[in-house]
Design a protein around this motif. Structure first.
Motif, PDB file in Angstrom:
ATOM      1  N   GLY A 259      -4.930  -9.305   9.400  1.00 52.87           N
ATOM      2  CA  GLY A 259      -5.880  -9.206   8.491  1.00 52.87           C
ATOM      3  C   GLY A 259      -5.299  -8.968   7.117  1.00 52.87           C
ATOM      4  N   GLN A 260      -4.021  -8.729   6.791  1.00 52.52           N
ATOM      5  CA  GLN A 260      -3.553  -8.519   5.555  1.00 52.52           C
ATOM      6  C   GLN A 260      -3.110  -9.788   4.907  1.00 52.52           C
ATOM      7  OE1 GLN A 260      -1.174  -5.095   5.472  1.00 52.52           O
ATOM      8  NE2 GLN A 260      -2.197  -3.714   6.962  1.00 52.52           N
ATOM      9  N   THR A 261      -3.374 -10.313   3.886  1.00 54.33           N
ATOM     10  CA  THR A 261      -2.997 -11.277   3.354  1.00 54.33           C
ATOM     11  C   THR A 261      -1.736 -11.127   2.506  1.00 54.33           C
ATOM     12  OG1 THR A 261      -5.127 -12.356   3.074  1.00 54.33           O
ATOM     13  CG2 THR A 261      -3.259 -13.290   1.841  1.00 54.33           C
ATOM     14  N   LEU A 262      -0.543 -11.916   2.916  1.00 52.51           N
ATOM     15  CA  LEU A 262       0.630 -11.665   2.005  1.00 52.51           C
ATOM     16  C   LEU A 262       0.763 -12.342   0.749  1.00 52.51           C
ATOM     17  CD1 LEU A 262       3.399 -11.766   5.286  1.00 52.51           C
ATOM     18  CD2 LEU A 262       1.927  -9.763   4.118  1.00 52.51           C
ATOM     19  N   PRO A 263       1.516 -12.064  -0.098  1.00 54.77           N
ATOM     20  CA  PRO A 263       1.618 -12.676  -1.581  1.00 54.77           C
ATOM     21  C   PRO A 263       2.433 -13.823  -1.205  1.00 54.77           C
ATOM     22  CG  PRO A 263       3.221 -10.864  -1.246  1.00 54.77           C
ATOM     23  CD  PRO A 263       1.968 -10.726   0.078  1.00 54.77           C
ATOM     24  N   PRO A 264       2.534 -14.693  -2.058  1.00 54.63           N
ATOM     25  CA  PRO A 264       3.393 -16.175  -2.056  1.00 54.63           C
ATOM     26  C   PRO A 264       4.803 -15.710  -1.760  1.00 54.63           C
ATOM     27  CG  PRO A 264       1.749 -16.156  -4.084  1.00 54.63           C
ATOM     28  CD  PRO A 264       1.741 -14.842  -3.275  1.00 54.63           C
ATOM     29  N   ILE A 265       5.258 -16.386  -0.731  1.00 52.80           N
ATOM     30  CA  ILE A 265       6.662 -16.151  -0.166  1.00 52.80           C
ATOM     31  C   ILE A 265       7.521 -16.998  -1.221  1.00 52.80           C
ATOM     32  CG2 ILE A 265       8.450 -16.330   1.455  1.00 52.80           C
ATOM     33  CD1 ILE A 265       6.030 -14.331   1.746  1.00 52.80           C
ATOM     34  N   THR A 266       8.772 -16.540  -1.808  1.00 53.44           N
ATOM     35  CA  THR A 266       9.640 -17.386  -2.530  1.00 53.44           C
ATOM     36  C   THR A 266      11.198 -17.448  -1.887  1.00 53.44           C
ATOM     37  OG1 THR A 266      10.080 -15.236  -3.886  1.00 53.44           O
ATOM     38  CG2 THR A 266       8.505 -16.775  -4.525  1.00 53.44           C
ATOM     39  N   SER A 267      11.581 -16.531  -1.002  1.00 49.39           N
ATOM     40  CA  SER A 267      12.875 -16.521  -0.178  1.00 49.39           C
ATOM     41  C   SER A 267      12.811 -16.028   1.174  1.00 49.39           C
ATOM     42  CB  SER A 267      13.602 -15.680  -1.010  1.00 49.39           C
ATOM     43  OG  SER A 267      13.262 -14.232  -1.007  1.00 49.39           O
ATOM     44  N   ARG A 268      13.550 -16.211   1.960  1.00 53.40           N
ATOM     45  CA  ARG A 268      13.571 -15.879   3.406  1.00 53.40           C
ATOM     46  C   ARG A 268      13.765 -14.270   3.341  1.00 53.40           C
ATOM     47  NH1 ARG A 268      16.903 -18.429   8.337  1.00 53.40           N
ATOM     48  NH2 ARG A 268      16.422 -16.987   9.991  1.00 53.40           N
ATOM     49  N   GLU A 269      14.522 -13.748   2.590  1.00 48.78           N
ATOM     50  CA  GLU A 269      14.835 -12.420   2.460  1.00 48.78           C
ATOM     51  C   GLU A 269      13.287 -11.523   2.238  1.00 48.78           C
ATOM     52  OE1 GLU A 269      16.495 -14.354   0.969  1.00 48.78           O
ATOM     53  OE2 GLU A 269      18.377 -14.248   1.990  1.00 48.78           O
ATOM     54  N   GLN A 270      12.497 -12.195   1.372  1.00 45.69           N
ATOM     55  CA  GLN A 270      11.209 -11.439   0.909  1.00 45.69           C
ATOM     56  C   GLN A 270      10.268 -11.574   2.192  1.00 45.69           C
ATOM     57  OE1 GLN A 270       9.125 -13.530  -2.149  1.00 45.69           O
ATOM     58  NE2 GLN A 270       7.368 -11.907  -2.248  1.00 45.69           N
ATOM     59  N   LEU A 271      10.276 -12.791   2.937  1.00 43.38           N
ATOM     60  CA  LEU A 271       9.528 -13.003   4.315  1.00 43.38           C
ATOM     61  C   LEU A 271       9.906 -11.686   5.096  1.00 43.38           C
ATOM     62  CD1 LEU A 271       7.486 -14.490   5.737  1.00 43.38           C
ATOM     63  CD2 LEU A 271       9.182 -16.062   6.608  1.00 43.38           C
ATOM     64  N   VAL A 272      11.124 -11.705   5.122  1.00 49.25           N
ATOM     65  CA  VAL A 272      11.641 -10.694   6.439  1.00 49.25           C
ATOM     66  C   VAL A 272      11.147  -9.276   6.038  1.00 49.25           C
ATOM     67  CG1 VAL A 272      13.736  -9.854   7.448  1.00 49.25           C
ATOM     68  CG2 VAL A 272      13.655 -12.061   7.181  1.00 49.25           C
ATOM     69  N   GLN A 273      11.422  -8.993   4.716  1.00 54.98           N
ATOM     70  CA  GLN A 273      10.797  -7.530   4.457  1.00 54.98           C
ATOM     71  C   GLN A 273       9.466  -7.278   4.387  1.00 54.98           C
ATOM     72  OE1 GLN A 273      12.063  -7.114   0.205  1.00 54.98           O
ATOM     73  NE2 GLN A 273      11.169  -4.805   0.272  1.00 54.98           N
ATOM     74  N   LEU A 274       8.478  -8.468   4.196  1.00 56.11           N
ATOM     75  CA  LEU A 274       7.150  -8.210   4.250  1.00 56.11           C
ATOM     76  C   LEU A 274       6.698  -8.155   5.793  1.00 56.11           C
ATOM     77  CD1 LEU A 274       5.991 -10.733   1.459  1.00 56.11           C
ATOM     78  CD2 LEU A 274       5.816  -8.232   1.369  1.00 56.11           C
ATOM     79  N   LEU A 275       7.417  -8.999   6.486  1.00 55.10           N
ATOM     80  CA  LEU A 275       7.071  -8.850   7.802  1.00 55.10           C
ATOM     81  C   LEU A 275       7.492  -7.679   8.663  1.00 55.10           C
ATOM     82  CD1 LEU A 275       7.949 -12.498   9.123  1.00 55.10           C
ATOM     83  CD2 LEU A 275       6.021 -11.750   8.851  1.00 55.10           C
ATOM     84  N   THR A 276       8.585  -7.153   8.342  1.00 56.55           N
ATOM     85  CA  THR A 276       9.172  -5.775   8.886  1.00 56.55           C
ATOM     86  C   THR A 276       8.276  -4.659   8.370  1.00 56.55           C
ATOM     87  OG1 THR A 276      11.538  -6.577   8.554  1.00 56.55           O
ATOM     88  CG2 THR A 276      10.916  -4.265   8.582  1.00 56.55           C
ATOM     89  N   SER A 277       7.824  -4.393   6.987  1.00 60.08           N
ATOM     90  CA  SER A 277       6.661  -3.370   6.640  1.00 60.08           C
ATOM     91  C   SER A 277       5.603  -3.437   7.207  1.00 60.08           C
ATOM     92  CB  SER A 277       6.836  -3.327   5.187  1.00 60.08           C
ATOM     93  OG  SER A 277       6.341  -4.514   4.537  1.00 60.08           O
ATOM     94  N   THR A 278       4.848  -4.619   7.117  1.00 54.55           N
ATOM     95  CA  THR A 278       3.472  -4.797   7.685  1.00 54.55           C
ATOM     96  C   THR A 278       3.619  -4.665   9.460  1.00 54.55           C
ATOM     97  OG1 THR A 278       3.213  -6.449   6.046  1.00 54.55           O
ATOM     98  CG2 THR A 278       1.523  -6.366   7.654  1.00 54.55           C
ATOM     99  N   LEU A 279       4.615  -5.376  10.038  1.00 54.13           N
ATOM    100  CA  LEU A 279       4.401  -5.354  11.669  1.00 54.13           C
ATOM    101  C   LEU A 279       4.547  -4.160  11.994  1.00 54.13           C
ATOM    102  CD1 LEU A 279       6.183  -8.927  12.461  1.00 54.13           C
ATOM    103  CD2 LEU A 279       3.563  -8.106  12.543  1.00 54.13           C
ATOM    104  N   ASN A 280       5.668  -3.255  11.508  1.00 55.09           N
ATOM    105  CA  ASN A 280       6.038  -1.942  11.914  1.00 55.09           C
ATOM    106  C   ASN A 280       5.062  -0.945  11.636  1.00 55.09           C
ATOM    107  OD1 ASN A 280       8.546  -2.787  12.934  1.00 55.09           O
ATOM    108  ND2 ASN A 280       9.617  -2.086  10.955  1.00 55.09           N
ATOM    109  N   GLN A 281       4.280  -1.039  10.555  1.00 58.51           N
ATOM    110  CA  GLN A 281       3.299  -0.397  10.220  1.00 58.51           C
ATOM    111  C   GLN A 281       2.205  -0.432  11.320  1.00 58.51           C
ATOM    112  OE1 GLN A 281       1.317  -0.883   6.309  1.00 58.51           O
ATOM    113  NE2 GLN A 281       0.107   0.783   6.540  1.00 58.51           N
ATOM    114  N   THR A 282       1.786  -1.718  11.709  1.00 60.44           N
ATOM    115  CA  THR A 282       0.758  -1.988  12.572  1.00 60.44           C
ATOM    116  C   THR A 282       1.075  -1.393  14.152  1.00 60.44           C
ATOM    117  OG1 THR A 282       0.189  -4.047  11.399  1.00 60.44           O
ATOM    118  CG2 THR A 282      -0.481  -3.990  13.699  1.00 60.44           C
ATOM    119  N   VAL A 283       2.400  -1.774  14.399  1.00 64.39           N
ATOM    120  CA  VAL A 283       2.644  -1.502  15.912  1.00 64.39           C
ATOM    121  C   VAL A 283       2.947   0.116  16.100  1.00 64.39           C
ATOM    122  CG1 VAL A 283       3.749  -3.669  16.299  1.00 64.39           C
ATOM    123  CG2 VAL A 283       5.051  -1.765  15.592  1.00 64.39           C
ATOM    124  N   THR A 284       3.058   0.677  14.946  1.00 63.50           N
ATOM    125  CA  THR A 284       3.220   2.507  14.806  1.00 63.50           C
ATOM    126  C   THR A 284       1.658   2.894  15.047  1.00 63.50           C
ATOM    127  OG1 THR A 284       5.262   2.184  13.408  1.00 63.50           O
ATOM    128  CG2 THR A 284       3.903   4.255  13.641  1.00 63.50           C
TER     129      THR A 284
END
Length: 601
Positions: A413-438
């Protein structure tokens, strides 16, 4: 006398120059032809000889052409067909081998055998043991002994001339019986045997040389000589196998063209069922039948003349097209056809490829009848697509990131900002998914509360996050889920008169999704959902400001199952990893939904 003649022959051979094959492909072809000619059975058909003898020879020599040896040094080569040996070849080599064997099988007609006779000498003892051969000899000297002994007539009429003939027959019979008792001289018998037509050794050697050369070729370039050889061999095979029946032209010529295409493009036969190449082959057949139909009915042209004058130019043009710079594109189309034949049910494809739709409403009626099949398309794991995502130079990853910038990504349900690099994608997925599963870890019920107090909350493993990143990039790339949906839509709803255009705009009021890619994560699984929209336009009118004929919506769903494990080096940290094995791992489900309201309006 024989020894002196052998010495002379040896001395003569010493003075003459030995012809050595100029290329290794020629040497391999001569070796294969020699072994095949020495081991084939002329009393069986050519197809049986190819299946029993030739394919094992070609399989063994294919490894030699590619620089491999199946036998150890010093061992006598044994050319036997084994399925486990065939599996050692890569997919392209197997397809080339199958195409070559199929074209050789069609080079000679497997019709009724030719009855041949030969004279064989045998002693009286052998004649008494072989009753069938003795019967053959008696049949040649047929005369009526009863009529001769009683003075009856042979044929019609009587008189001194007839009596002299009877006396001569009696004396000849007594002489032959006397020789059989007193002499051991061999008698000559006529023996009949069956012989099937076989391929000429010169033609087989030429085809083998070209085949082995293509096996070891680093590039796909071809010379005019290769094009002429392939086209001439196909026309020669067609003229040898086709008969006077007009109905036999299409199936024989289609089989030859398919075998040629399999050998040149190194694709399987499943990749030639539909598509551009199938259309081109049918066009060659129809054009040939149209040009020679009148001449054949009027007995003005033989199949040989029609093949050289009409069919040969068409085939040469087709072979040149297969060797053109579009070769890699044609191979991709054939591979996509193989994938579609595995993904879509045969009945579904047959209906959408053969039915002539009269209107969009007619097409919608057919879609309703196949509603379950269209909403449950099982897409199997594609190793080639996964390998394409893990490219070394990063070119495919860059293209996938560009494609991802056009998408709207949502994670729980959280819309992510536009992705410009793979590192940014990994960082956004890490913070969002870890917060959700916690959060879900805190809300879940545990049977052992004392144990859970001393354990840290679960977080996604680094490898799992990296795998999710690759899955996302693959989902947005044109070779991944987006490409899978497009290929399926184009195969079912495309055609020569329409174009399929991906679109980000939807006129469907029932579509509530405001994003194109959605991730739903929980403690047990992560679900990746891709939404796409496609418009069907008339040919050459996609860029014009016109309404599409139909609007199609697709949803591609992939579920990744997770498990909690303790991290290495500590007993207090839990991480989420992808399960190593679970049902339908790597499978995706594609659902196709026509916009019925839009099409009916």
């Amino acid at each position: 006398m024989s020894s002196s003649s052998n010495n002379n022959k040896t001395s003569t051979n010493n003075t003459t120059k030995t012809v050595v094959p100029k290329t290794p492909w020629r040497r391999l072809s001569l070796e294969g032809t020699r072994v095949y000619q020495s081991t084939l059975n002329p009393s069986v058909s050519h197809n049986d000889n190819v299946k029993d003898v030739l394919r094992g020879i070609v399989l063994g020599l294919t490894f030699k052409a590619q620089g491999h040896e199946l036998q150890n040094a010093g061992e006598q080569p044994t050319y036997e067909w084994k399925e486990e040996t065939l599996e050692l070849l890569d997919r392209t080599s197997r397809a080339r081998l199958q195409g070559f064997l199929q074209s050789i099988s069609l080079a000679v007609p497997s019709n009724d055998p030719i009855i041949r006779t030969r004279r064989q000498k045998s002693t009286p003892k052998e004649s008494s043991n072989q009753k069938s051969q003795t019967t053959t000899t008696t049949t040649e000297l047929s005369f009526d002994s009863n009529d001769a002994s009683t003075g009856g007539s042979i044929g019609t009429g009587s008189g001194p001339l007839l009596s002299s003939i009877q006396d001569a027959v009696r004396s000849t019979s007594r002489t032959l019986r006397g020789r059989g008792k007193t002499s051991n001289a061999p008698t000559t018998m006529v023996v009949q045997f069956k012989s099937y037509p076989q391929i000429r050794s010169s033609i087989l050697a030429t085809r083998l040389e070209l085949y082995f050369q293509n096996c070891a070729a680093a590039s796909a370039s071809s010379s005019s000589r290769q094009v002429n050889i392939l086209a001439s061999c196909l026309v020669r095979s067609f003229c040898a196998t086709v008969d006077s029946c007009v109905a036999s032209v299409a199936p024989i010529l289609m089989g030859l063209l398919q075998a040629l295409t399999m050998e040149v493009l190194c694709v399987e036969e499943k990749g030639l069922q539909y598509g551009t190449l199938q259309t081109m082959m049918k066009r060659i057949i129809s054009e040939y039948e149209h040009k020679v139909s009148f001449a054949s009915l009027a007995f003005l042209s033989s199949p040989q003349d029609s093949g050289e004058q009409v069919l040969l130019p068409l085939v040469m043009k087709y072979v040149s097209f297969l060797h053109s710079p579009r070769r890699s594109e044609l191979q991709e189309v054939c591979n996509a056809e193989i994938w579609l034949s595995q993904v879509l049910p045969r009945k579904l494809r047959h209906v959408f490829h053969t039915v002539e739709f009269q209107s969009p409403n007619h097409l919608l009626e057919v879609c309703r009848s196949f509603q379950y099949e269209l909403s449950h398309v099982d897409i199997m794991p594609n190793d080639d697509a996964a390998a394409a995502a893990d490219d070394d130079d990063g070119s495919k990853t860059k293209q996938a990131l560009l494609d991802l910038q056009r998408e709207i990504l949502s994670v729980n349900g959280q819309t992510l900002p536009p992705i410009t690099s793979r590192e940014q994608l990994v960082q956004l997925l890490t913070s969002t998914l870890n917060q959700t599963v916690t959060q879900q870890f805190v809300l879940r019920d545990d049977d052992d509360d004392d144990t859970s107090k001393n354990i840290s909350r679960s977080t996604l493993d680094t490898q799992t996050l990296d795998a999710l990143t690759r899955r996302l990039l693959l989902a947005t790339s044109r070779t991944g889920s987006a490409g899978d949906a497009y290929f399926v839509i184009r195969d079912l709803f495309g055609g020569e008169d329409v174009e399929i255009v991906p679109s980000s705009q939807s006129n469907d009021t029932q579509q509530q999704e405001q994003y194109s890619i959605e991730l739903k994560a929980c403690l047990s699984s992560v679900t990746i959902i891709c939404y796409s929209c496609f418009h069907v336009f008339p040919k050459d009118m996609a860029d014009a400001n016109v309404e599409p004929l139909m609007e199609l919506h697709t949803t591609t769903t992939e579920r990744i199952y997770l498990q909690e494990v303790r991290s290495d080096g500590t007993q207090q940290q839990l991480v989420l990893q992808e399960k190593p094995k679970y049902p339908r791992k790597g499978h995706k489900t594609l659902s196709i939904r026509p916009a019925y309201n839009h099409a009916e309006n």
